[in-house]
Design an enzyme around this catalytic site. Structure first.
Site, PDB file in Angstrom:
ATOM      1  N   ARG A 136     109.848 -23.715  59.974  1.00  0.00           N
ATOM      2  CA  ARG A 136     108.457 -24.144  60.041  1.00  0.00           C
ATOM      3  C   ARG A 136     108.314 -25.484  60.737  1.00  0.00           C
ATOM      4  NH1 ARG A 136     105.977 -25.053  55.438  1.00  0.00           N
ATOM      5  NH2 ARG A 136     103.945 -24.267  55.933  1.00  0.00           N
ATOM      6  N   GLY A 196     108.927 -24.982  48.596  1.00  0.00           N
ATOM      7  CA  GLY A 196     108.933 -24.519  49.979  1.00  0.00           C
ATOM      8  C   GLY A 196     107.533 -24.533  50.559  1.00  0.00           C
ATOM      9  N   CYS A 197     107.299 -23.662  51.516  1.00  0.00           N
ATOM     10  CA  CYS A 197     105.997 -23.576  52.178  1.00  0.00           C
ATOM     11  C   CYS A 197     104.879 -23.431  51.157  1.00  0.00           C
ATOM     12  CB  CYS A 197     105.985 -22.380  53.126  1.00  0.00           C
ATOM     13  SG  CYS A 197     104.370 -22.005  53.803  1.00  0.00           S
ATOM     14  N   PHE A 198     103.889 -24.318  51.216  1.00  0.00           N
ATOM     15  CA  PHE A 198     102.833 -24.264  50.209  1.00  0.00           C
ATOM     16  C   PHE A 198     101.892 -23.082  50.395  1.00  0.00           C
ATOM     17  CE2 PHE A 198     101.075 -28.287  52.578  1.00  0.00           C
ATOM     18  CZ  PHE A 198     100.834 -27.559  53.737  1.00  0.00           C
TER      19      PHE A 198
END
Length: 240
Positions: A3, A60-62
Site C-alpha cells: 500500500r 493493518g489497512c484501516f
C-alpha cells in the site's frame, strides 16, 4: 501489492478524484484475505457501564478493519484514522512513510449494553486481522500497518493484556501474538476519502481481494454480532 507502492497511492489519488482504479495489479497468491481463526471469548471482560464507550485498534489497512466493525452490532460509529504519533504528522502521506509513529487505526464507538469491549477484541483478533504478523498485515508492510491496541483506561489495559496472554496460552495461533498494547495519546481521523471505503468501493481490487472476505468471516463466525447494513461514518448518529 504494497500500500506504500505507486499503485496504492494511485488508488488514493483516484479516490479523491472520484475515479477508483479497478485494474491495479494484485499479488499472485491463490489466497485472498488472511484466514480467520476461531478463538475463545476473553475470560476477563468489562463490566457493563452506562453511556457510549470507545475502543481504538490498529490492524493493518484501516479500510478493512473499519468495514468489519461497521458490520458489527452494537457499534455506533467506526472511524478510520491514525494513532501513536503526533497531531501534526497525522496525514496519509506522512503516515505512509512509516516514520511518524502512527499506525492506521480505527476508533470504535460502541454501546456496552449491546456489545462488550471483550467481544470487540475477540472480533479484532479473529476476523479483522492476523495478530501474529509483525509490522505488516497481508500485502502491506511497515510499522504503520502494525497490530496494536490503544487503551483508554486501566480496565481496558487489564482486559487486553489478559486476553493476549489467554490466547497465547491456548495456542490458537501457529505463532505468538505480536500485538502491542499502549495507552492512547490521541486519535486523529483520516481524510474523508478513506472513510466508508469498503462500502463505497466493494469492487476495488484491494477491497475485493483482501477485505470483503473479512466481512464474510464476520457473518459466518459471529453471526449473532453481524448486521447486514453497515453503520457508515456518513450517516452515524454518534460522531467522533
Amino acid at each position: 501489492m504494497n500500500r506504500n507502492s505507486f499503485s496504492r497511492h494511485a488508488l488514493a489519488a483516484a479516490a479523491v478524484a472520484g475515479t477508483i482504479a479497478l485494474s491495479c495489479l494484485l499479488p499472485g497468491s491463490s489466497r485472498a484475505a488472511e484466514d480467520a481463526v476461531i478463538i475463545p471469548p476473553p475470560a476477563l471482560d468489562a463490566k457493563t457501564a452506562p453511556g457510549i464507550q470507545t475502543a481504538v485498534v490498529a490492524g493493518g489497512c484501516f479500510w478493512g478493519v473499519q468495514g468489519v466493525f461497521q458490520h458489527t452490532a452494537g457499534v455506533l460509529n467506526a472511524v478510520s484514522g491514525y494513532a501513536g504519533g503526533a497531531r501534526e504528522s497525522a496525514t496519509y502521506d506522512k503516515v505512509s512513510t512509516g516514520t511518524t509513529g502512527h499506525a492506521e487505526s480505527v476508533e470504535i464507538k460502541f454501546d456496552p449494553k449491546r456489545i462488550s469491549y471483550g467481544k470487540i477484541l475477540q472480533i479484532f483478533f479473529s476476523v479483522a486481522h492476523d495478530p501474529t504478523q509483525l509490522d505488516r498485515q497481508g500485502p502491506d508492510s511497515g510499522p504503520q500497518y502494525r497490530s496494536e491496541i490503544f487503551t483508554l483506561n486501566d480496565e481496558q489495559k487489564e482486559i487486553t493484556d489478559a486476553y493476549i496472554a489467554q490466547l497465547n496460552a491456548a495456542g490458537v495461533y501457529k505463532k505468538p501474538i505480536v500485538t502491542r498494547v499502549a495507552a492512547l495519546k490521541g486519535f486523529f481521523p483520516a481524510e474523508s476519502y478513506h472513510q466508508d471505503y469498503l462500502t463505497l468501493h466493494p469492487s476495488q481490487p484491494y477491497i475485493a481481494y483482501y477485505d470483503i472476505p473479512k466481512i464474510r468471516n464476520l457473518k459466518k463466525i459471529f453471526a449473532d454480532s453481524y448486521v447486514e447494513k453497515p453503520t457508515l461514518v456518513s450517516s452515524a448518529k454518534i460522531t467522533n
